[in-house]
Design an enzyme around this catalytic site. Sequence first.
Site, PDB file in Angstrom:
ATOM      1  CB  CYS A  46     111.516  86.501  17.182  1.00  0.00           C
ATOM      2  SG  CYS A  46     110.420  87.527  16.200  1.00  0.00           S
ATOM      3  CG  HIS A  58     112.566  83.244  14.048  1.00  0.00           C
ATOM      4  ND1 HIS A  58     111.969  82.824  15.212  1.00  0.00           N
ATOM      5  CD2 HIS A  58     111.874  84.314  13.630  1.00  0.00           C
ATOM      6  CE1 HIS A  58     110.951  83.623  15.473  1.00  0.00           C
ATOM      7  NE2 HIS A  58     110.875  84.533  14.543  1.00  0.00           N
ATOM      8  CD  GLU A  60     113.433  79.524  15.673  1.00  0.00           C
ATOM      9  OE1 GLU A  60     114.520  80.083  15.887  1.00  0.00           O
ATOM     10  OE2 GLU A  60     112.342  80.128  15.723  1.00  0.00           O
TER      11      GLU A  60
END
Lengths: 335, 198
Positions: B79, B179, B181
């Site tokens: 990002c 993302h 994560e």
Amino acid sequence: MKLVDSYMFLDELRNLIYKLLEFRDSVREEGLELIPLRIGTPLVRYGFISMLKGGVIMDVTNEEQGGIAEDAGAVGVMILDKLPYDVRAAGGVARTADLNVIVRVMETLTIPVSAKCRIGHAEEARLLEEIGVDLIDESEVLTPVDEKAHIDKWMFKTPFVNGARSLPEALRRIYEGASMIRTKGEPGTGNVAEAVKHMKLVNRDIATLRGYYMSGDVEAIWVYCKENKVPYELALLTAKLGRLPVVNFAAGGIATPADAALMMWLGADGVFVGSGIFKSSDPEARARAIVLATSYYDDPETVVEAQKMVSEKASMLGIDVRTLKPEQLMQVRGE
Amino acid sequence: MVKVGVVALQGDFLEHLQLLKELRVEAIPVKSIKDFNGLDALIIPGGESTTIGFLMRVKGVDKAIVEFVESGGVVMGTCAGTILLAKSVKDRVVGDTGQFTLKLMDIAVVRNAFGRQRDSFIAKVMVEGVGEIDVAFIRAPAIVEAWNDAKIIAYIEHPATNRVGAAAIEKNMLALAFHPEITKSIAIYNYFLDMVKR
């Protein structure tokens, strides 16, 4: 409506729903994916808040101040009609900012734009969501419209941040759907004392709950929940994590880089700066310095560098909280 | 053992560190030049690209990253990290942002390409060499162009943009518009760690 009539009505309704379900299945069989993108889920809201960590969100009243904030490295701006200091001075009813101003700021900035709505004013919140504000602050700085209940924040796609003075207050706001918490401090005073007090209160309560959890004393957690009007599941989660279950920023009276670094040491995930920047006489340098001190709070050398970027002569004068009358306090609004 | 650094100036670096620890990879936060010692790979996390870009220049972390990549270190941007790696950056509404980037990858990105936060979403993305993964697009950029050695390896279909790039690779650099994560998509981390071993 007679009983027989209402049975027939229910029958018609059931037929209609069956037809709709058949239609949906036929659409799926034709291979048309309905909505593959999942929008506005709790995880999407949490993800956004998570990106703000370690950053500074600055109060601004127009696009010029917004530009200064973005250039200084703010992770977001909060748009108000008046800075908290001026709200305090002006008195009267404080409402959400001018929507035209918010739209203009959104068109000129690339960073997230937040705005405040009054406590309990769901319609102001809906308007802010409609024009595309990224984060809504249900804020005690504005005049509350509902003394009893906050907004049901689960009804919104846009994440909410709420103020809290204590752990029970924070957990009640999370229960209502807040994706983020900030300490209340005492807005517009330029005095970080109240923010420190509230952050420490929250930390001590968390430490107490953690202690109960580690010693296996579930009963003590029940008693805590009963006495403090807190949902048990959230108290248990907090006890397990040893921290608030959402991102927690510090707010209220932060005026210097050292103030910001202090709040980070106390466990804040980031800071809101209200009047501290644009009520000082060196806003550009101060904004940069606070961003730097927030990120490098654990490196005293860099915080010194940041603190040297501002002059104490230029800091906002501020107000001693002890000189405020009880009715002038904003932090007691909406517990 | 592979040692991975995560740029820890602002944003969700803790989530990356946590995931790497779960994968039993040595991971450290990177805030100054001395943290680059002995690193095999680096992650530039999500956050605000303008904020991280400003903080990076204060302590010379920006130059250290460029040196690290030029000496063959593997880097992944997610990002905001992708925006910082790109040579060309525009914003969907504002246009030219004139912001600082590292200018390492031959890609062009459009910031906030899918709209504002209310339009942020989670979706399945097919990444070449990785497979289908579930990932979060948070006020995400789109990779609209890749030239020279850079190659787009994942696309996303979206009503606001039609088909645009969601991931790109160039030699030792991996850029993700999303993302992994947030949704804990381990597959992309394994792909990234394989790049280190190669």
